[in-house]
Design a protein around this motif. Structure first.
Motif, PDB file in Angstrom:
ATOM      1  N   ALA A   1     -10.851  27.997 -32.233  1.00 11.93           N
ATOM      2  CA  ALA A   1     -11.049  29.019 -30.929  1.00 11.93           C
ATOM      3  C   ALA A   1     -10.481  29.782 -30.786  1.00 11.93           C
ATOM      4  O   ALA A   1     -10.538  30.733 -32.605  1.00 11.93           O
ATOM      5  N   ILE A   2     -10.788  31.415 -30.094  1.00 14.05           N
ATOM      6  CA  ILE A   2      -9.984  32.616 -30.272  1.00 14.05           C
ATOM      7  C   ILE A   2      -9.038  32.904 -29.809  1.00 14.05           C
ATOM      8  O   ILE A   2      -8.540  31.733 -28.905  1.00 14.05           O
ATOM      9  N   LEU A   3      -7.604  33.384 -30.564  1.00 15.69           N
ATOM     10  CA  LEU A   3      -6.733  33.547 -29.789  1.00 15.69           C
ATOM     11  C   LEU A   3      -6.677  35.119 -29.262  1.00 15.69           C
ATOM     12  O   LEU A   3      -6.419  36.268 -30.618  1.00 15.69           O
ATOM     13  N   THR A   4      -6.438  35.388 -28.479  1.00 10.93           N
ATOM     14  CA  THR A   4      -5.725  36.795 -27.859  1.00 10.93           C
ATOM     15  C   THR A   4      -4.832  36.999 -27.407  1.00 10.93           C
ATOM     16  O   THR A   4      -4.078  36.399 -26.403  1.00 10.93           O
ATOM     17  N   THR A   5      -3.743  37.840 -27.486  1.00 10.02           N
ATOM     18  CA  THR A   5      -2.348  38.534 -27.512  1.00 10.02           C
ATOM     19  C   THR A   5      -2.535  39.327 -26.087  1.00 10.02           C
ATOM     20  O   THR A   5      -3.265  40.116 -25.646  1.00 10.02           O
ATOM     21  N   CYS A   6      -1.553  39.451 -25.361  1.00  4.46           N
ATOM     22  CA  CYS A   6      -0.893  40.007 -24.179  1.00  4.46           C
ATOM     23  C   CYS A   6       0.018  39.921 -24.326  1.00  4.46           C
ATOM     24  O   CYS A   6       1.213  39.360 -24.256  1.00  4.46           O
ATOM     25  N   ASN A   7       0.835  42.013 -24.161  1.00  3.52           N
ATOM     26  CA  ASN A   7       2.017  42.029 -23.225  1.00  3.52           C
ATOM     27  C   ASN A   7       2.744  41.187 -22.103  1.00  3.52           C
ATOM     28  O   ASN A   7       1.875  40.829 -21.467  1.00  3.52           O
ATOM     29  N   PRO A   8       3.710  40.504 -22.918  1.00  6.47           N
ATOM     30  CA  PRO A   8       4.159  39.439 -21.958  1.00  6.47           C
ATOM     31  C   PRO A   8       4.529  40.405 -20.438  1.00  6.47           C
ATOM     32  O   PRO A   8       5.149  40.578 -19.228  1.00  6.47           O
ATOM     33  N   ASN A   9       4.977  41.544 -20.528  1.00 10.84           N
ATOM     34  CA  ASN A   9       5.847  42.667 -19.736  1.00 10.84           C
ATOM     35  C   ASN A   9       4.898  43.296 -19.237  1.00 10.84           C
ATOM     36  O   ASN A   9       4.716  43.868 -18.058  1.00 10.84           O
ATOM     37  N   TYR A  10       3.290  43.329 -19.197  1.00  7.47           N
ATOM     38  CA  TYR A  10       2.174  43.350 -18.510  1.00  7.47           C
ATOM     39  C   TYR A  10       2.451  43.603 -17.316  1.00  7.47           C
ATOM     40  O   TYR A  10       2.647  42.345 -16.577  1.00  7.47           O
TER      41      TYR A  10
ATOM     42  N   ILE B   1      -3.028  42.293 -17.255  1.00  9.20           N
ATOM     43  CA  ILE B   1      -3.230  41.871 -17.687  1.00  9.20           C
ATOM     44  C   ILE B   1      -5.138  41.467 -16.904  1.00  9.20           C
ATOM     45  O   ILE B   1      -5.940  40.485 -18.039  1.00  9.20           O
ATOM     46  N   THR B   2      -4.920  41.217 -15.807  1.00  9.86           N
ATOM     47  CA  THR B   2      -6.095  41.082 -15.067  1.00  9.86           C
ATOM     48  C   THR B   2      -7.684  41.296 -15.421  1.00  9.86           C
ATOM     49  O   THR B   2      -7.885  41.260 -16.118  1.00  9.86           O
ATOM     50  N   LYS B   3      -7.312  42.731 -15.859  1.00 15.07           N
ATOM     51  CA  LYS B   3      -8.141  43.681 -16.446  1.00 15.07           C
ATOM     52  C   LYS B   3      -8.413  43.204 -17.936  1.00 15.07           C
ATOM     53  O   LYS B   3      -9.600  42.940 -18.563  1.00 15.07           O
TER      54      LYS B   3
ATOM     55  N   SER C   1      -9.434  30.364 -21.334  1.00 16.19           N
ATOM     56  CA  SER C   1      -9.677  29.154 -20.149  1.00 16.19           C
ATOM     57  C   SER C   1      -8.135  28.652 -20.071  1.00 16.19           C
ATOM     58  O   SER C   1      -8.407  28.193 -19.184  1.00 16.19           O
ATOM     59  N   VAL C   2      -7.188  28.755 -21.373  1.00 16.01           N
ATOM     60  CA  VAL C   2      -6.222  28.206 -21.045  1.00 16.01           C
ATOM     61  C   VAL C   2      -5.156  29.692 -21.832  1.00 16.01           C
ATOM     62  O   VAL C   2      -5.703  30.473 -22.665  1.00 16.01           O
ATOM     63  N   VAL C   3      -3.882  29.414 -21.369  1.00 15.70           N
ATOM     64  CA  VAL C   3      -2.611  30.855 -21.237  1.00 15.70           C
ATOM     65  C   VAL C   3      -1.527  29.732 -21.128  1.00 15.70           C
ATOM     66  O   VAL C   3      -0.929  29.173 -21.192  1.00 15.70           O
ATOM     67  N   PHE C   4      -0.594  30.972 -22.353  1.00 16.63           N
ATOM     68  CA  PHE C   4       0.471  30.541 -22.484  1.00 16.63           C
ATOM     69  C   PHE C   4       1.418  31.301 -22.085  1.00 16.63           C
ATOM     70  O   PHE C   4       1.338  32.759 -22.700  1.00 16.63           O
ATOM     71  N   VAL C   5       2.090  31.485 -21.211  1.00 16.18           N
ATOM     72  CA  VAL C   5       3.432  31.890 -20.731  1.00 16.18           C
ATOM     73  C   VAL C   5       4.842  32.009 -20.572  1.00 16.18           C
ATOM     74  O   VAL C   5       5.490  31.194 -21.010  1.00 16.18           O
ATOM     75  N   GLU C   6       5.370  32.623 -20.312  1.00 17.09           N
ATOM     76  CA  GLU C   6       6.511  33.146 -20.215  1.00 17.09           C
ATOM     77  C   GLU C   6       7.210  32.240 -18.954  1.00 17.09           C
ATOM     78  O   GLU C   6       6.174  32.788 -18.194  1.00 17.09           O
ATOM     79  N   SER C   7       8.140  31.392 -19.170  1.00 16.86           N
ATOM     80  CA  SER C   7       8.018  30.713 -17.510  1.00 16.86           C
ATOM     81  C   SER C   7       9.089  32.019 -17.141  1.00 16.86           C
ATOM     82  O   SER C   7       8.488  32.008 -15.574  1.00 16.86           O
ATOM     83  N   GLY C   8       9.577  33.320 -16.906  1.00 21.79           N
ATOM     84  CA  GLY C   8       9.530  34.474 -15.906  1.00 21.79           C
ATOM     85  C   GLY C   8       8.658  34.971 -15.446  1.00 21.79           C
ATOM     86  O   GLY C   8       8.270  35.151 -14.922  1.00 21.79           O
ATOM     87  N   GLY C   9       7.198  34.426 -16.466  1.00 23.90           N
ATOM     88  CA  GLY C   9       5.708  34.979 -15.836  1.00 23.90           C
ATOM     89  C   GLY C   9       4.620  34.270 -15.288  1.00 23.90           C
ATOM     90  O   GLY C   9       3.963  34.707 -15.169  1.00 23.90           O
ATOM     91  N   LEU C  10       5.463  33.440 -15.574  1.00 29.12           N
ATOM     92  CA  LEU C  10       4.560  32.457 -14.190  1.00 29.12           C
ATOM     93  C   LEU C  10       3.850  32.247 -13.170  1.00 29.12           C
ATOM     94  O   LEU C  10       2.491  32.394 -12.712  1.00 29.12           O
ATOM     95  N   GLN C  11       4.684  33.040 -12.742  1.00 31.78           N
ATOM     96  CA  GLN C  11       4.244  33.425 -11.412  1.00 31.78           C
ATOM     97  C   GLN C  11       3.350  34.356 -11.188  1.00 31.78           C
ATOM     98  O   GLN C  11       1.910  34.871 -10.464  1.00 31.78           O
ATOM     99  N   THR C  12       3.350  35.696 -12.244  1.00 33.81           N
ATOM    100  CA  THR C  12       2.535  36.849 -11.775  1.00 33.81           C
ATOM    101  C   THR C  12       1.572  36.085 -12.983  1.00 33.81           C
ATOM    102  O   THR C  12       0.034  36.490 -12.314  1.00 33.81           O
ATOM    103  N   MET C  13       1.491  34.757 -14.014  1.00 37.73           N
ATOM    104  CA  MET C  13       0.139  34.622 -14.028  1.00 37.73           C
ATOM    105  C   MET C  13      -0.678  33.505 -13.511  1.00 37.73           C
ATOM    106  O   MET C  13      -2.094  33.772 -13.686  1.00 37.73           O
ATOM    107  N   ILE C  14      -0.338  32.982 -12.291  1.00 32.53           N
ATOM    108  CA  ILE C  14      -0.908  32.539 -11.014  1.00 32.53           C
ATOM    109  C   ILE C  14      -1.834  33.353 -10.188  1.00 32.53           C
ATOM    110  O   ILE C  14      -2.633  33.123 -10.064  1.00 32.53           O
ATOM    111  N   LYS C  15      -1.089  34.631 -10.050  1.00 35.05           N
ATOM    112  CA  LYS C  15      -2.418  35.429  -9.462  1.00 35.05           C
ATOM    113  C   LYS C  15      -3.232  36.091 -10.630  1.00 35.05           C
ATOM    114  O   LYS C  15      -3.957  35.855 -10.083  1.00 35.05           O
ATOM    115  N   VAL C  16      -2.872  36.255 -11.651  1.00 34.20           N
ATOM    116  CA  VAL C  16      -4.037  36.925 -12.296  1.00 34.20           C
ATOM    117  C   VAL C  16      -4.858  36.161 -12.710  1.00 34.20           C
ATOM    118  O   VAL C  16      -6.518  36.474 -12.466  1.00 34.20           O
TER     119      VAL C  16
END
Length: 525
Positions: A93-102, A107-109, A117-132
């Protein structure tokens, strides 16, 4: 004149990135691979990493991750990062990286473009990723790096999966199959996905090993973000070589000095603002830094005088390197005779030429022009963007870097300027086009141009020139409009200048050189 390395080319294995790294990791057994300075010095052996990768790959495969799918990682510097990267590679598969402080918008853009299809996040970024995920509808599953009460973590996946689930039958086409997808603004414009194949990544790591010339006796301190190609190539080079790496998620002079003393760090990689902060810190005398032997500087130019002063004060070797997300590494400094202001000579398996920016004609020794490169580390192209790819890779396969430089009679290469419009704040890229697009959303802004102005601490800072239709708008209003919409390093800390007109060429291109000259003249007053 085309330059090539004075050393023989390296024979690069034609295998997937996961196979290349895993077979080397396996050699180092129970030696310490990683130390997490932020987690009370928690250590991970090579055997533990190897086992975790096998299980994580099996878990992703069982989730349905396959060739062409995208897995996103929005993590800081932690052991989970290389585990997920290698597991994704093993699935083809393809791995894309993203700044966790975005921010969620940033991040949405990116995710609307890369479609993970699958995302791994910092615990503190979970709510942001749910919004994304509400907008980026391709996201089906989100996992945290650490154990979390609201969702599974990567360690839960690893615990639930056996080695037998590893996708042994997956064999990606190494030279064609996209694998690593970091985002870069390239030579100009908004961020674009940089497509790196398995072969690209094998070449990057193998050539970085030649450039850094590490030893198994080394202890490496790494705080540069793993989601940046500079951090990526460093961590995997160290893992290949069996080097102990101390990871840290945020830089401070005191934490750096503590790690050097505590773990007897011998080498580190830094950007110029970090080097300046260390050099000027009164804390230096309070810590034992005698183990530190080499400091690699990259991502932005290091002033020659600063380099000499750092070497003298810290009694170590300072080496400058050069590369881009699209092509790294490109040069290596292998001898003491290399001038400090040089980025070194061409690395193995690579060709470099300097061309006239107007005619494209090849130039000779000591003639300034755009630096162009060819090599196995050069990207396949920009993701879903053939026009941008054609704009930087010509019909003969040369990648046009956008950097202006020259080479001397000994083959040492020097960077003196850049065609590209990117602003580099503490090594992070800021695309003027991104900020200009945002500022034009302000109801009172009718035209805008953003440039970078020099700053001793950050390297550069974004400064905006604005044409407004409401004279009551203040600089503070603009700052408030920007805040929260982009990451803090993109804020207009270089200031806001109101003007009557933005200087442009006949074709409508912003004349940023005029604005930089105007800013420089004002700074002298």
């Amino acid at each position: 004149m085309i330059l090539s390395s004075p050393h023989p080319d390296l024979l690069l294995p034609d295998v997937s990135f996961s196979e290349y790294v895993l077979r080397n990791i396996q050699k180092h057994g129970n030696e310490i691979a990683l130390i997490s300075a932020d987690d009370n010095g928690k250590a991970y052996t090579y055997s533990e990493l190897y086992e975790s990768v096998l299980r994580c790959a099996g878990a992703l495969f069982n989730l349905g991750v396959k060739k062409g799918d995208v897995v996103a990682v929005a993590l800081g510097n932690r052991a989970e990062f290389p585990i997920i990267v290698l597991a994704t590679a093993a699935c083809g598969a393809i791995l894309t990286t993203c700044n966790p402080n975005y921010t969620a918008d940033e991040i949405t853009k990116q995710f609307l473009h890369s479609k993970p299809s699958v995302v791994f996040v910092e615990s503190g970024g979970l709510q942001t990723m749910i919004k994304v995920a509400e907008e980026a509808e391709t996201i089906k599953q989100i996992f945290t790096a650490e154990k979390h009460s609201r969702c599974k973590s990567v360690w839960d996946l690893i615990a639930e999966t056996g080695r037998k689930d590893f996708p042994f039958d997956v064999r990606p086409e190494t030279k064609e199959t996209p694998f690593y997808l970091p985002y870069s603004s390239g030579t100009t414009g908004l961020p674009k996905g940089v497509v790196l194949t398995h072969s690209n990544m094998v070449a990057i790591v193998a050539l970085t090993g030649l450039a850094f010339a590490p030893s198994k006796k080394d202890c490496y301190y790494l705080v540069l973000p793993l989601f940046h190609i500079y951090g990526t190539m460093t961590i995997f080079t160290n893992l290949i070589q069996g080097i102990k790496t101390v990871l840290q998620r945020r830089f401070s002079v005191e934490s750096f000095l503590h790690c050097v003393q505590e773990y007897k760090v011998t080498k580190t990689t830094a950007v110029p603002p970090m080097i300046l902060a260390i050099y000027n810190s009164p804390l230096l005398s309070k810590y034992d830094t005698s183990s530190l032997q080499s400091l690699f500087s990259g991502a932005a130019p290091l002033p020659e005088t600063v380099g000499f002063e750092v070497m003298k004060k810290l009694n170590l070797r300072v080496v400058q390197g050069w590369g881009l997300t699209e092509a790294v590494p490109l040069t290596a400094t292998k001898d003491e005779q290399t001038p400090l202001k040089s980025i070194g000579k061409v690395i193995q398996n690579t060709k470099i030429k300097v061309v006239d920016t107007e005619t494209g004609q090849e130039l000779n020794c000591n003639e300034n022009g755009e630096i162009c490169v060819k090599g196995p580390q050069v990207m396949k192209g920009y993701y879903k963007n053939p026009e941008a790819t054609a704009g930087c890779i010509d019909v003969d396969g040369w990648f046009h870097t956008g950097d202006i430089g020259y080479f001397d009679k000994f083959g040492h290469i020097y960077i003196i300027d850049r065609l590209k419009e990117l602003i580099k704040v503490k090594g992070f890229q800021v695309a003027p086009a991104e900020l200009e697009e945002l500022l034009l959303r302000h109801p009172s802004v009718t035209d805008v141009a953003v440039i970078g102005i020099p700053d001793l601490k950050s390297g550069e800072l974004p400064q905006a020139y604005l044409v407004v239709n409401d004279r009551s708008v203040t600089e503070n209003d603009i700052h408030k409009f920007i805040e929260g919409r982009v990451s803090p390093y993109k804020y207009l800390k270089g200031g806001v200048v109101f003007c009557d007109v933005i200087p442009k060429s006949a074709s409508g291109k912003i004349l940023r050189r005029e604005l930089r000259a105007r800013a420089a003249a004002k700074a002298k007053l």
